[in-house]
Scaffold this motif. Sequence first.
Motif, PDB file in Angstrom:
ATOM      1  N   ILE A 193      74.678 -25.693  -3.457  1.00 13.04           N
ATOM      2  CA  ILE A 193      76.099 -25.891  -3.755  1.00 13.04           C
ATOM      3  C   ILE A 193      76.945 -25.800  -2.487  1.00 13.04           C
ATOM      4  N   ALA A 194      77.841 -26.775  -2.349  1.00  7.13           N
ATOM      5  CA  ALA A 194      78.847 -26.773  -1.287  1.00  7.13           C
ATOM      6  C   ALA A 194      80.197 -26.573  -1.957  1.00  7.13           C
ATOM      7  N   VAL A 195      80.994 -25.657  -1.433  1.00  4.41           N
ATOM      8  CA  VAL A 195      82.297 -25.334  -2.018  1.00  4.41           C
ATOM      9  C   VAL A 195      83.390 -25.703  -1.028  1.00  4.41           C
ATOM     10  N   ASP A 196      84.339 -26.530  -1.477  1.00  2.00           N
ATOM     11  CA  ASP A 196      85.432 -26.937  -0.585  1.00  2.00           C
ATOM     12  C   ASP A 196      86.528 -25.872  -0.555  1.00  2.00           C
ATOM     13  N   ALA A 197      87.554 -26.098   0.251  1.00  2.00           N
ATOM     14  CA  ALA A 197      88.628 -25.119   0.444  1.00  2.00           C
ATOM     15  C   ALA A 197      89.376 -24.808  -0.849  1.00  2.00           C
ATOM     16  N   ALA A 198      89.390 -25.749  -1.797  1.00  2.00           N
ATOM     17  CA  ALA A 198      90.079 -25.535  -3.077  1.00  2.00           C
ATOM     18  C   ALA A 198      89.180 -24.862  -4.109  1.00  2.00           C
ATOM     19  N   GLY A 199      87.932 -24.576  -3.731  1.00  2.00           N
ATOM     20  CA  GLY A 199      87.002 -23.919  -4.643  1.00  2.00           C
ATOM     21  C   GLY A 199      86.187 -24.881  -5.497  1.00  2.00           C
ATOM     22  N   ASN A 200      86.324 -26.181  -5.256  1.00  2.00           N
ATOM     23  CA  ASN A 200      85.544 -27.175  -6.005  1.00  2.00           C
ATOM     24  C   ASN A 200      84.105 -27.165  -5.525  1.00  2.00           C
ATOM     25  N   LYS A 201      83.169 -27.213  -6.472  1.00  2.00           N
ATOM     26  CA  LYS A 201      81.749 -27.165  -6.147  1.00  2.00           C
ATOM     27  C   LYS A 201      81.138 -28.556  -6.243  1.00  2.00           C
ATOM     28  N   ARG A 202      80.292 -28.864  -5.262  1.00  6.43           N
ATOM     29  CA  ARG A 202      79.585 -30.150  -5.222  1.00  6.43           C
ATOM     30  C   ARG A 202      78.128 -29.884  -4.885  1.00  6.43           C
ATOM     31  N   ASP A 203      77.263 -30.792  -5.265  1.00  6.27           N
ATOM     32  CA  ASP A 203      75.854 -30.707  -4.885  1.00  6.27           C
ATOM     33  C   ASP A 203      75.760 -31.113  -3.411  1.00  6.27           C
ATOM     34  N   CYS A 204      75.381 -30.181  -2.577  1.00 12.11           N
ATOM     35  CA  CYS A 204      75.333 -30.412  -1.128  1.00 12.11           C
ATOM     36  C   CYS A 204      74.352 -31.533  -0.775  1.00 12.11           C
ATOM     37  N   GLY A 205      73.180 -31.520  -1.399  1.00 14.16           N
ATOM     38  CA  GLY A 205      72.190 -32.555  -1.131  1.00 14.16           C
ATOM     39  C   GLY A 205      72.661 -33.934  -1.525  1.00 14.16           C
ATOM     40  N   SER A 206      73.420 -34.030  -2.595  1.00 12.14           N
ATOM     41  CA  SER A 206      73.950 -35.327  -3.016  1.00 12.14           C
ATOM     42  C   SER A 206      74.967 -35.858  -2.021  1.00 12.14           C
ATOM     43  N   LEU A 207      75.712 -34.965  -1.387  1.00  9.35           N
ATOM     44  CA  LEU A 207      76.666 -35.395  -0.359  1.00  9.35           C
ATOM     45  C   LEU A 207      75.924 -35.966   0.849  1.00  9.35           C
ATOM     46  N   SER A 208      74.842 -35.324   1.262  1.00  9.83           N
ATOM     47  CA  SER A 208      74.020 -35.859   2.358  1.00  9.83           C
ATOM     48  C   SER A 208      73.428 -37.212   1.968  1.00  9.83           C
ATOM     49  N   LEU A 209      72.900 -37.288   0.760  1.00  8.65           N
ATOM     50  CA  LEU A 209      72.286 -38.514   0.273  1.00  8.65           C
ATOM     51  C   LEU A 209      73.293 -39.660   0.251  1.00  8.65           C
ATOM     52  N   ALA A 210      74.505 -39.396  -0.196  1.00 14.86           N
ATOM     53  CA  ALA A 210      75.538 -40.438  -0.248  1.00 14.86           C
ATOM     54  C   ALA A 210      75.868 -40.961   1.150  1.00 14.86           C
ATOM     55  N   GLN A 211      75.899 -40.082   2.126  1.00 15.71           N
ATOM     56  CA  GLN A 211      76.192 -40.502   3.510  1.00 15.71           C
ATOM     57  C   GLN A 211      75.086 -41.409   4.037  1.00 15.71           C
ATOM     58  N   LEU A 212      73.831 -41.022   3.826  1.00 14.10           N
ATOM     59  CA  LEU A 212      72.724 -41.855   4.283  1.00 14.10           C
ATOM     60  C   LEU A 212      72.731 -43.198   3.552  1.00 14.10           C
ATOM     61  N   GLY A 213      72.975 -43.164   2.255  1.00 17.24           N
ATOM     62  CA  GLY A 213      73.036 -44.398   1.482  1.00 17.24           C
ATOM     63  C   GLY A 213      74.120 -45.331   1.978  1.00 17.24           C
ATOM     64  N   GLY A 214      75.280 -44.785   2.280  1.00 13.05           N
ATOM     65  CA  GLY A 214      76.370 -45.598   2.802  1.00 13.05           C
ATOM     66  C   GLY A 214      76.011 -46.233   4.129  1.00 13.05           C
ATOM     67  N   LEU A 215      75.362 -45.469   4.990  1.00 10.53           N
ATOM     68  CA  LEU A 215      74.946 -45.990   6.293  1.00 10.53           C
ATOM     69  C   LEU A 215      73.928 -47.112   6.122  1.00 10.53           C
ATOM     70  N   PHE A 216      72.922 -46.889   5.276  1.00  7.24           N
ATOM     71  CA  PHE A 216      71.879 -47.902   5.064  1.00  7.24           C
ATOM     72  C   PHE A 216      72.431 -49.163   4.395  1.00  7.24           C
ATOM     73  N   GLN A 217      73.457 -49.014   3.562  1.00  8.22           N
ATOM     74  CA  GLN A 217      74.008 -50.192   2.877  1.00  8.22           C
ATOM     75  C   GLN A 217      74.954 -51.005   3.768  1.00  8.22           C
ATOM     76  N   THR A 218      75.592 -50.360   4.723  1.00 11.37           N
ATOM     77  CA  THR A 218      76.598 -51.062   5.528  1.00 11.37           C
ATOM     78  C   THR A 218      76.102 -51.504   6.895  1.00 11.37           C
ATOM     79  N   ALA A 219      74.960 -51.021   7.324  1.00  5.35           N
ATOM     80  CA  ALA A 219      74.450 -51.345   8.657  1.00  5.35           C
ATOM     81  C   ALA A 219      73.066 -51.969   8.561  1.00  5.35           C
TER      82      ALA A 219
END
Length: 168
Positions: A47-73
């Motif tokens: 879990i990754a928690v932002d400054a407002a206390g919102n929780k996100r799946d940390c691994g999914s955030l990494s995965l989304a970044q890699l996916g974006g890179l692979f799709q655009t480049a």
Amino acid sequence: MLPAYGQQVASSFTVPKNITLQTGDTWEFNGQVYRLYGIQSCIRGSIAVDAAGNKRDCGSLSLAQLGGLFQTAAVTCQPIGRARDDAIFTVCAAEIEGSTIDVGTAMISSGFAFAATYADGNAVNVSYVVAELTAKGSGEGLWAFKFPHPVQALLRSSQPAATKGAGQ
């Protein structure tokens, strides 16, 4: 990891757009698993928690970044060896707006991946440590969150039970 003298080096390949991402550093295509060498993405389910206390799946955030890179480049990878789980370690480059960038550096400097280490804690690639410290210092990507650092978590889990917590 490198081929013995006289053995043929595996050819580089272009990463197709229809890969299946497993994590922010690993993907599958045609039954073969590939992994970026020297980087560690955030662990899925952590879990990754932002400054407002919102929780996100940390691994999914990494995965989304890699996916974006692979799709655009246009991404080309060079196989360099095999992992224990038979995944192929690769070093990859992305062509973005006429520039060639190392995918590992891009992931780490954007704050969505981290410099991997060996079991002894030494960095696999020292330049990736510099990229990580720079991203951390500027609060890039996941560094804007509170999260369990994946390399530290993996190092702790790989220690024998008798040494866990020693020196801390």
